[in-house]
Design a protein around this motif. Structure first.
Motif, PDB file in Angstrom:
ATOM      1  N   PHE A 490     -13.681   6.699  -1.416  1.00  0.00           N
ATOM      2  CA  PHE A 490     -14.330   5.789  -2.362  1.00  0.00           C
ATOM      3  C   PHE A 490     -13.584   5.774  -3.688  1.00  0.00           C
ATOM      4  N   THR A 491     -13.286   6.937  -4.210  1.00  0.00           N
ATOM      5  CA  THR A 491     -12.674   7.049  -5.534  1.00  0.00           C
ATOM      6  C   THR A 491     -11.215   6.618  -5.529  1.00  0.00           C
ATOM      7  N   LEU A 492     -10.454   7.028  -4.520  1.00  0.00           N
ATOM      8  CA  LEU A 492      -9.020   6.750  -4.496  1.00  0.00           C
ATOM      9  C   LEU A 492      -8.719   5.295  -4.158  1.00  0.00           C
ATOM     10  N   VAL A 493      -9.394   4.744  -3.164  1.00  0.00           N
ATOM     11  CA  VAL A 493      -9.063   3.394  -2.687  1.00  0.00           C
ATOM     12  C   VAL A 493      -9.476   2.331  -3.701  1.00  0.00           C
ATOM     13  N   ARG A 494     -10.511   2.575  -4.471  1.00  0.00           N
ATOM     14  CA  ARG A 494     -10.917   1.625  -5.513  1.00  0.00           C
ATOM     15  C   ARG A 494      -9.863   1.487  -6.602  1.00  0.00           C
ATOM     16  N   ALA A 495      -9.117   2.565  -6.849  1.00  0.00           N
ATOM     17  CA  ALA A 495      -8.222   2.585  -8.011  1.00  0.00           C
ATOM     18  C   ALA A 495      -6.741   2.488  -7.666  1.00  0.00           C
ATOM     19  N   LEU A 496      -6.369   2.788  -6.432  1.00  0.00           N
ATOM     20  CA  LEU A 496      -4.949   2.918  -6.097  1.00  0.00           C
ATOM     21  C   LEU A 496      -4.609   2.140  -4.836  1.00  0.00           C
ATOM     22  N   GLU A 497      -3.327   1.776  -4.717  1.00  0.00           N
ATOM     23  CA  GLU A 497      -2.803   1.154  -3.505  1.00  0.00           C
ATOM     24  C   GLU A 497      -1.827   2.115  -2.843  1.00  0.00           C
ATOM     25  N   PHE A 498      -1.746   2.039  -1.516  1.00  0.00           N
ATOM     26  CA  PHE A 498      -0.949   3.000  -0.761  1.00  0.00           C
ATOM     27  C   PHE A 498      -0.015   2.280   0.213  1.00  0.00           C
ATOM     28  N   GLU A 499       1.213   2.777   0.271  1.00  0.00           N
ATOM     29  CA  GLU A 499       2.208   2.248   1.191  1.00  0.00           C
ATOM     30  C   GLU A 499       3.029   3.418   1.725  1.00  0.00           C
ATOM     31  N   LEU A 500       3.328   3.410   2.998  1.00  0.00           N
ATOM     32  CA  LEU A 500       4.096   4.506   3.593  1.00  0.00           C
ATOM     33  C   LEU A 500       5.518   4.495   3.048  1.00  0.00           C
ATOM     34  N   ALA A 501       6.029   5.659   2.671  1.00  0.00           N
ATOM     35  CA  ALA A 501       7.357   5.762   2.059  1.00  0.00           C
ATOM     36  C   ALA A 501       8.479   5.817   3.085  1.00  0.00           C
ATOM     37  N   VAL A 502       8.151   5.981   4.357  1.00  0.00           N
ATOM     38  CA  VAL A 502       9.133   6.006   5.442  1.00  0.00           C
ATOM     39  C   VAL A 502       8.604   5.104   6.550  1.00  0.00           C
ATOM     40  N   PRO A 503       9.439   4.695   7.501  1.00  0.00           N
ATOM     41  CA  PRO A 503       8.921   3.898   8.626  1.00  0.00           C
ATOM     42  C   PRO A 503       7.838   4.659   9.384  1.00  0.00           C
ATOM     43  N   ALA A 504       6.827   3.948   9.839  1.00  0.00           N
ATOM     44  CA  ALA A 504       5.717   4.594  10.548  1.00  0.00           C
ATOM     45  C   ALA A 504       6.201   5.364  11.772  1.00  0.00           C
ATOM     46  N   ALA A 505       7.239   4.862  12.445  1.00  0.00           N
ATOM     47  CA  ALA A 505       7.762   5.527  13.640  1.00  0.00           C
ATOM     48  C   ALA A 505       8.401   6.866  13.309  1.00  0.00           C
ATOM     49  N   ASP A 506       8.712   7.087  12.035  1.00  0.00           N
ATOM     50  CA  ASP A 506       9.349   8.342  11.618  1.00  0.00           C
ATOM     51  C   ASP A 506       8.332   9.456  11.398  1.00  0.00           C
ATOM     52  N   ILE A 507       7.050   9.113  11.410  1.00  0.00           N
ATOM     53  CA  ILE A 507       5.996  10.109  11.226  1.00  0.00           C
ATOM     54  C   ILE A 507       5.596  10.676  12.586  1.00  0.00           C
ATOM     55  N   GLY A 508       5.732  11.988  12.740  1.00  0.00           N
ATOM     56  CA  GLY A 508       5.278  12.676  13.937  1.00  0.00           C
ATOM     57  C   GLY A 508       4.214  13.675  13.557  1.00  0.00           C
ATOM     58  N   ARG A 509       3.819  14.487  14.498  1.00  0.00           N
ATOM     59  CA  ARG A 509       2.799  15.490  14.198  1.00  0.00           C
ATOM     60  C   ARG A 509       3.094  16.757  14.973  1.00  0.00           C
ATOM     61  N   ILE A 510       2.665  17.859  14.386  1.00  0.00           N
ATOM     62  CA  ILE A 510       2.914  19.164  14.985  1.00  0.00           C
ATOM     63  C   ILE A 510       1.724  20.068  14.690  1.00  0.00           C
ATOM     64  N   ALA A 511       1.430  20.970  15.601  1.00  0.00           N
ATOM     65  CA  ALA A 511       0.326  21.908  15.397  1.00  0.00           C
ATOM     66  C   ALA A 511       0.807  23.089  14.571  1.00  0.00           C
ATOM     67  N   MET A 512       0.213  23.269  13.397  1.00  0.00           N
ATOM     68  CA  MET A 512       0.488  24.422  12.543  1.00  0.00           C
ATOM     69  C   MET A 512      -0.715  25.345  12.635  1.00  0.00           C
ATOM     70  N   SER A 513      -0.526  26.493  13.289  1.00  0.00           N
ATOM     71  CA  SER A 513      -1.638  27.393  13.595  1.00  0.00           C
ATOM     72  C   SER A 513      -2.655  26.627  14.442  1.00  0.00           C
ATOM     73  N   ILE A 514      -3.765  26.176  13.871  1.00  0.00           N
ATOM     74  CA  ILE A 514      -4.782  25.497  14.684  1.00  0.00           C
ATOM     75  C   ILE A 514      -4.952  24.038  14.293  1.00  0.00           C
ATOM     76  N   VAL A 515      -4.186  23.556  13.323  1.00  0.00           N
ATOM     77  CA  VAL A 515      -4.371  22.215  12.794  1.00  0.00           C
ATOM     78  C   VAL A 515      -3.140  21.363  13.064  1.00  0.00           C
ATOM     79  N   GLN A 516      -3.350  20.098  13.494  1.00  0.00           N
ATOM     80  CA  GLN A 516      -2.203  19.210  13.706  1.00  0.00           C
ATOM     81  C   GLN A 516      -1.896  18.470  12.410  1.00  0.00           C
ATOM     82  N   GLN A 517      -0.659  18.630  11.931  1.00  0.00           N
ATOM     83  CA  GLN A 517      -0.259  18.077  10.649  1.00  0.00           C
ATOM     84  C   GLN A 517       0.953  17.168  10.812  1.00  0.00           C
ATOM     85  N   PRO A 518       1.172  16.269   9.841  1.00  0.00           N
ATOM     86  CA  PRO A 518       2.276  15.318   9.958  1.00  0.00           C
ATOM     87  C   PRO A 518       3.606  15.910   9.520  1.00  0.00           C
ATOM     88  N   MET A 519       4.665  15.360  10.068  1.00  0.00           N
ATOM     89  CA  MET A 519       6.015  15.689   9.624  1.00  0.00           C
ATOM     90  C   MET A 519       6.865  14.429   9.770  1.00  0.00           C
TER      91      MET A 519
END
Length: 540
Positions: A490-519
């Motif tokens: 609610f707070t962030l989207v009302r005030a800011l715009e967002f655009e991916l800084a790299v191509p979407a295909a360049d974003i992958g994911r990996i499990a760090m301990s128990i959580v899947q995070q982006p790389m």
């Protein structure tokens, strides 16, 4: 001579015990009904299928089910069998019988040495006792009082990003993953036990108090990096025989700090309650104070009360749970939510339009929950990007699991039940085309506008998905997580715009301990990250 004889006897005893254990494991594997269940061959002679199990999160998490059916045999260490199932009837049986199907001992050791004997780790009656005392702290009335904290910290993050954009020519490139992690830590600190980490803001780099530092050390460390750490995880006897590793020393030091400060927080909560402070006091709205008050209630017996050790264990539990797991999650979920907004401008615009229509910069919990598209977006993010992609259970005694979809073994025999050690693939179930339809792998908030819900057969606690699990061990703080996530968006989207800084295909994911995070695939050396271009939103 006596010493030599004693040493020899100890060595012989240990050798006999090791041989007995090995033969028992081999016999159980040889007679296991899983041997004839269809499934993939091992990818590695020692690790079995563990590497793809923790890495196949880019549309491949349901590959085994697509190839072999809803009930699949995969291989763990040295090729030993393990069940991987997306069968809804089996999942219902497993999650409903928490005394029978428990977290594996290795998993409890892994998590327990970080958080201690808290509600995330303990089993059976101890878990039931802790959860009963903790339940009142997570009710709707309490969360209404905490929503102000969620919004306040969200505004601080918004202002940090806006200031950064202003000093970067109007657009800032931000790795939002650690930024959300910092915000989540501030939120759980204040809402969890009325403790301000002061992580956000212009002076965040110079303000690093002890509790923040202790948790930061643990959360930034891969807890099973070395061979000795892995051996200790799988072989309990070696935890006492092998020397401390670097990871062990980090955990011991950080735990000592968290325990010492946790005692101070616990003392303060008890003191304020004993002084008769009003239940409406801001100082007594935090989760720890609510837990202490519930534990001191006169209408519960001494047998029902938690010991000081049990209460103290909830301090690191709140930190870890509130920081990045499926319970009180936010940093990982918020990161993937921003990824979807940055790659789907039409979704971002529709969501912003709904949020800007609210004539209030400080929404209440009820106002946040009344926004339909925000609710759809949160549900779809938690379905498609469940932060914890899988979990494990082991049967404490012989049991037969019923199956919705029978499987045919290698001998051509059809089975409607099975006896296993299991993997519960949360993300694969949440994205299963057989449950969600052919568009299961697409990010479509609009799917939640349908009636009835897209899938009704998944035995999840919330919204017909497994993100918060289900049954007696389902996430106790799921409501906390949802309101926190909505306040951030609610707070962030009302005030800011967002655009991916790299191509979407360049974003992958990996499990760090128990959580899947982006790389970023083209920048693996940088570690986990989600680079987003952020600029202030200007209403035309």
């Amino acid at each position: 001579m006596l010493s030599l004889s004693l040493t020899a006897a100890i060595v012989a005893t240990l050798g006999a015990y090791t041989l007995y254990t090995l033969l028992k494991i081999l016999y159980q594997e040889y007679t296991s009904p899983l041997r004839n269940v269809p499934g993939p061959k091992s990818d590695h002679w020692f690790l079995g299928n563990r590497q793809p199990l923790f890495k196949n999160f880019d549309g491949q998490e349901g590959l085994w089910s697509a190839q072999y059916g809803r009930t699949v045999r995969i291989n763990t260490f040295l090729g030993f069998s393990q069940l991987y199932t997306t069968d809804s009837k089996a999942l219902q049986h497993i999650l409903s019988n928490s005394y029978l199907y428990q977290k594996p001992a290795a998993g409890r050791y892994f998590l327990g040495r970080v958080v201690g004997p808290g509600v995330l780790v303990v089993e059976e009656d101890v878990h039931k006792k802790q959860r009963k005392i903790m339940n009142p702290a997570f009710g709707p009335a309490q969360l209404r009082a905490l929503t102000e904290i969620f919004v306040q910290k969200s505004k601080q993050l918004r202002d940090v990003w806006a200031a950064r954009a202003a000093t970067s020519g109007g657009v800032a490139r931000v790795n939002v993953l650690p930024e959300f992690s910092t915000a989540a830590l501030d939120i759980i600190g204040k809402a969890g036990f009325n403790y301000d980490f002061h992580s956000l803001g212009a002076n965040s780099g110079s303000i690093r108090d002890e509790l923040h530092e202790a948790f930061a050390k643990i959360s930034s460390t891969d807890l099973n990096t070395g061979a000795l750490d892995l051996l200790k995880l799988e072989v309990p006897l070696l935890r006492r025989l092998l020397p401390n590793t670097t990871v062990d020393n980090i955990i011991v030091d950080s735990q000592a700090t968290m325990r010492r400060i946790g005692k101070q927080l616990l003392y303060e909560s008890r003191r304020k309650i004993a002084e008769g402070k009003s239940a409406d006091s801001t100082a007594l709205r935090d989760l720890l104070s609510l837990l202490v008050r519930a534990n001191m209630a006169k209408d519960i017996s001494d047998a029902q009360r938690l010991s000081e050790e049990d209460v103290l264990a909830q301090v690191p539990t709140f930190l870890v749970a509130g920081h990045e797991t499926y319970c009180l999650l936010n940093s990982t979920a918020a990161t993937w939510g921003l990824f979807e907004l940055a790659t789907n401008p039409q979704i971002q615009t529709r969501l912003r339009n709904e949020l800007l229509a609210v004539d209030n910069d400080n929404p209440s919990m009820d106002e946040l929950n009344a926004l339909p598209y925000l609710d759809c977006f949160v549900r779809e993010t938690l379905r498609a990007h469940a932060p914890v992609p899988l979990t494990f259970r082991v049967a404490t005694r012989e049991d037969i699991i019923p199956l919705e979809t029978p499987y045919t073994d290698r001998n051509g025999t059809v089975h409607e039940t099975i006896r296993p050690t299991l993997v519960l693939p949360i993300l694969a179930v949440n994205r299963d085309p057989a449950l969600w339809g052919a568009d299961a792998h697409q990010f479509l908030p609009e799917r939640w506008e349908r009636s009835p819900a897209p899938s009704t057969s998944i035995p999840g606690l919330w919204s017909q998905m497994l993100t918060f699990l289900g049954g007696p061990r389902a996430c106790i703080g799921f409501r906390f997580s949802l309101v926190e996530f909505k306040a951030l968006l609610f707070t962030l989207v009302r005030a800011l715009e967002f655009e991916l800084a790299v191509p979407a295909a360049d974003i992958g994911r990996i499990a760090m301990s128990i959580v899947q995070q982006p790389m970023v695939r083209s920048d693996l050396a940088a570690g986990t990250q989600m680079p987003i271009l952020i600029k202030p939103f200007t209403q035309s």
